[in-house]
Design an enzyme around this catalytic site. Structure first.
Site, PDB file in Angstrom:
ATOM      1  N   GLN A 159       0.828  -1.203   0.000  1.00  0.00           N
ATOM      2  CA  GLN A 159       0.000   0.000   0.000  1.00  0.00           C
ATOM      3  C   GLN A 159       0.866   1.259   0.000  1.00  0.00           C
ATOM      4  O   GLN A 159       1.775   1.398   0.837  1.00  0.00           O
ATOM      5  CB  GLN A 159      -0.926   0.024   1.215  1.00  0.00           C
ATOM      6  CG  GLN A 159      -1.985  -1.065   1.213  1.00  0.00           C
ATOM      7  CD  GLN A 159      -1.559  -2.339   1.890  1.00  0.00           C
ATOM      8  OE1 GLN A 159      -0.353  -2.607   2.015  1.00  0.00           O
ATOM      9  NE2 GLN A 159      -2.521  -3.134   2.339  1.00  0.00           N
ATOM     10  N   ASP A 193      -6.258  -2.304  -6.524  1.00  0.00           N
ATOM     11  CA  ASP A 193      -7.197  -1.429  -5.800  1.00  0.00           C
ATOM     12  C   ASP A 193      -6.777   0.030  -5.901  1.00  0.00           C
ATOM     13  O   ASP A 193      -6.818   0.764  -4.906  1.00  0.00           O
ATOM     14  CB  ASP A 193      -7.273  -1.844  -4.327  1.00  0.00           C
ATOM     15  CG  ASP A 193      -7.595  -3.317  -4.142  1.00  0.00           C
ATOM     16  OD1 ASP A 193      -8.209  -3.916  -5.038  1.00  0.00           O
ATOM     17  OD2 ASP A 193      -7.219  -3.870  -3.088  1.00  0.00           O
ATOM     18  N   ARG A 232     -13.405  -4.951  -7.038  1.00  0.00           N
ATOM     19  CA  ARG A 232     -13.705  -6.046  -6.124  1.00  0.00           C
ATOM     20  C   ARG A 232     -14.213  -5.446  -4.820  1.00  0.00           C
ATOM     21  O   ARG A 232     -13.869  -4.302  -4.469  1.00  0.00           O
ATOM     22  CB  ARG A 232     -12.488  -6.931  -5.901  1.00  0.00           C
ATOM     23  CG  ARG A 232     -11.261  -6.236  -5.338  1.00  0.00           C
ATOM     24  CD  ARG A 232     -10.139  -7.235  -5.101  1.00  0.00           C
ATOM     25  NE  ARG A 232      -8.952  -6.628  -4.506  1.00  0.00           N
ATOM     26  CZ  ARG A 232      -7.995  -7.319  -3.887  1.00  0.00           C
ATOM     27  NH1 ARG A 232      -8.110  -8.630  -3.763  1.00  0.00           N
ATOM     28  NH2 ARG A 232      -6.938  -6.704  -3.389  1.00  0.00           N
ATOM     29  N   GLN A 247      -0.066   0.160  -5.878  1.00  0.00           N
ATOM     30  CA  GLN A 247      -1.191  -0.288  -5.059  1.00  0.00           C
ATOM     31  C   GLN A 247      -1.741   0.871  -4.241  1.00  0.00           C
ATOM     32  O   GLN A 247      -0.999   1.629  -3.624  1.00  0.00           O
ATOM     33  CB  GLN A 247      -0.758  -1.416  -4.129  1.00  0.00           C
ATOM     34  CG  GLN A 247      -1.897  -1.980  -3.278  1.00  0.00           C
ATOM     35  CD  GLN A 247      -1.508  -3.216  -2.487  1.00  0.00           C
ATOM     36  OE1 GLN A 247      -0.490  -3.835  -2.753  1.00  0.00           O
ATOM     37  NE2 GLN A 247      -2.331  -3.588  -1.524  1.00  0.00           N
ATOM     38  N   ASP A 248      -3.099   1.030  -4.275  1.00  0.00           N
ATOM     39  CA  ASP A 248      -3.786   2.058  -3.478  1.00  0.00           C
ATOM     40  C   ASP A 248      -3.364   3.476  -3.859  1.00  0.00           C
ATOM     41  O   ASP A 248      -3.129   4.323  -2.994  1.00  0.00           O
ATOM     42  CB  ASP A 248      -3.544   1.831  -1.982  1.00  0.00           C
ATOM     43  CG  ASP A 248      -4.258   0.588  -1.463  1.00  0.00           C
ATOM     44  OD1 ASP A 248      -4.874  -0.121  -2.272  1.00  0.00           O
ATOM     45  OD2 ASP A 248      -4.176   0.323  -0.257  1.00  0.00           O
TER      46      ASP A 248
END
Length: 534
Positions: free
Chosen positions: A337, A381, A439, A359-360
């Site tokens: 993250q 994500d 998701r 990520q993130d």
């Protein structure tokens, strides 16, 4: 072993914390019992037209002025004050700057400041200055803040033993806020709504009648102006030619004001981690263009920061606007993250920007947000959070990371009464193969993709589960009028909560007008937008 004199204060402090926790548990139990016998907790529809603009016109004084609801919010406010006091005392025990920065309890303290600001407005603001959409947004965001606090504590569960106490208090406050939100939604369901005012195809440009009443004439002139015409309160230039050499210095120099504060970031790369706190409202960051003005940080989960703390730029003060800037988290594809931009600002706008990470990348934490003509790149994500957000005319690109699978969104609605979700409208979604549209991060995750171009990188199933069958019946995912090689819904998932072809009415509920009430506030920002479907 004999007790040393230095350990006695710490021992007494822990006893006080234990008593504090017991009192709060009793307080919550008494409150819930008192209200459970005379409150009906009806489920809020997860259909998008429940959030349409037609339900937002009625003033708060019409639907939500009952004493029971206000008493519930006041109880939540009182408990939030107690939780803030606890969090503050806990952070005092962590002396060094480094431990204070990494302390997840400090995250909770920041989030409680934001929660107190919103709850206070519900209780104290004149009834003609707040409407149902405001109240719904603030209660939803307050609940999200508590979920975020618990998430931070869970990510750093081994950081300190006091986190257990803080987590318990956070859960108690969550219970009170859930009750307040449920009471609010139940009251609104019993009130007849007016006819729908959703707009199809209405492109809004600036005109005097488009401004809401709360925007002053001086603000209108400022927000209509081009970058060249702006008179910034501060100019940031690394070479010393401006008023400040760093963005942090410029932010610190701003005086408290109810009006707009403009900071011009001249072309250059600024290696900073920035915070715009709840109390610093109406901040406007204006750069010289994507790739020209760059703010870059490199904090990541792998380096010891939790997700909330990794943000290169974190904007919590309402009315945040960013234009012509690139936000970067350069931690890399293996850093887990690593957030480039976190936004928890109500009525915020990000326009003609670039948000780059892995990520993130983009944390749309809470409240009403709008992104226009902005490039967003990442891997896992890379658009996540629990705001009510619309992305319009944006380029959304997955990139090569450490995994063969990428996920564009991970929406975090944890309560069906929250008016939150992700709406991707008239955008381009491209990238590497094996990309899923989203998701379900939380139980009631809600995301739609409408009238957008999807290239061949999109996996035929379109959407991915989080874990097993979690949330597949309670989520709301939908598509409407998309094009491109990845837009076919013939091979999509067959989950109960997935809607391969939204109805026209459902799709209208996720437009700028229907989902974030943009017609009432976006004109004041000077950013062009499409209020309805194309």
């Amino acid at each position: 072993m004999a007790t040393t004199s230095s350990s006695l204060p710490n021992h007494k402090f822990r006893i006080k914390l234990l008593l504090f926790l017991i009192l709060n548990l009793l307080y919550l139990q008494t409150f819930v019992f008192a209200h459970s016998s005379n409150s009906k907790f009806s489920k809020f529809s997860r259909q998008p037209n429940s959030d349409s603009s037609s339900s937002r016109k009625t003033k708060y004084s019409t639907s939500s002025s009952n004493e029971g609801f206000l008493s519930s919010v006041q109880h939540s406010l009182d408990h939030a004050l107690l939780a803030q006091s606890l969090a503050f005392n806990l952070t005092l025990s962590h002396r060094t700057a480094q431990t204070l920065m990494l302390d997840p309890v400090n995250d909770c303290l920041e989030l409680l400041d934001d929660t107190l600001d919103m709850l206070s407005r519900i209780v104290t603001m004149p009834k003609n200055q707040v409407n149902d959409d405001d109240v719904h947004t603030w209660l939803s965001a307050a609940l999200t803040n508590q979920e975020t606090c618990k998430q931070s504590l869970n990510e750093k569960s081994s950081f300190n033993k006091d986190g257990i106490t803080m987590d318990s208090v956070a859960r108690n406050l969550t219970g009170l806020l859930t009750n307040s939100l449920d009471m609010f939604v139940s009251a609104n369901q019993k009130r007849p709504s007016s006819s729908s005012s959703s707009v199809i195809g209405g492109r809004k440009s600036l005109s005097s009648q488009d401004f809401p009443r709360w925007v002053s004439s001086s603000d209108r002139k400022l927000l209509e102006a081009s970058v060249e015409e702006l008179r910034p309160h501060a100019v940031v230039a690394a070479d010393g030619s401006g008023t400040h050499r760093s963005v942090a210095e410029a932010l610190a120099s701003l005086a408290e004001s109810s009006g707009r504060s403009v900071i011009h970031l001249t072309a250059g790369t600024y290696k900073e981690n920035l915070k715009i706190p709840t109390k610093q409202k109406n901040v406007m960051l204006v750069g010289d263009g994507k790739g020209k003005t760059v703010i870059v940080g490199s904090r990541s989960n792998r380096d010891g920061y939790n997700t909330y703390q990794t943000a290169t730029v974190a904007a919590m003060g309402d009315g945040f606007i960013a234009r012509d800037i690139t936000f970067v988290n350069s931690a890399g594809p293996n850093a887990e993250q690593a957030v480039a931009l976190r936004v928890g600002s109500d009525r915020s706008v990000v326009y003609r920007c670039s948000i780059d990470g892995y990520q993130d990348t983009l944390y749309t934490l809470s409240k009403r947000q709008f992104y226009r003509e902005t490039d967003i790149s990442g891997t896992v994500d890379f658009i996540f959070g629990n705001s009510a957000v619309v992305f319009q005319s944006c380029n959304i690109a997955s990139r090569k990371g450490s995994s063969d699978q990428n996920f564009v969104t991970a929406q975090g609605r944890s309560d069906p009464n929250q008016n939150t979700g992700i709406s991707i409208h008239n955008c381009r979604i491209t990238g590497s193969t094996g990309t899923y549209l989203g998701r379900p991060w939380k139980q009631y995750s809600r995301t739609v993709v409408m009238q957008s171009f999807l290239d061949g990188s999109i996996h035929p199933s379109g959407w991915s589960p989080w874990s097993g069958s979690f949330a597949l019946k309670t989520l709301f995912y939908g598509e409407f009028g998309n094009s491109g090689p990845g837009s076919s819904v013939s091979g999509r998932v067959n989950w109960p909560g997935y809607h391969p072809a939204l109805t026209l009415t459902e799709a209208q509920g996720f437009t700028v007008s229907g989902f974030i009430g943009g017609n009432s506030w976006l004109p004041s920002t000077g950013v062009a937008f499409d209020s309805g479907l194309l």
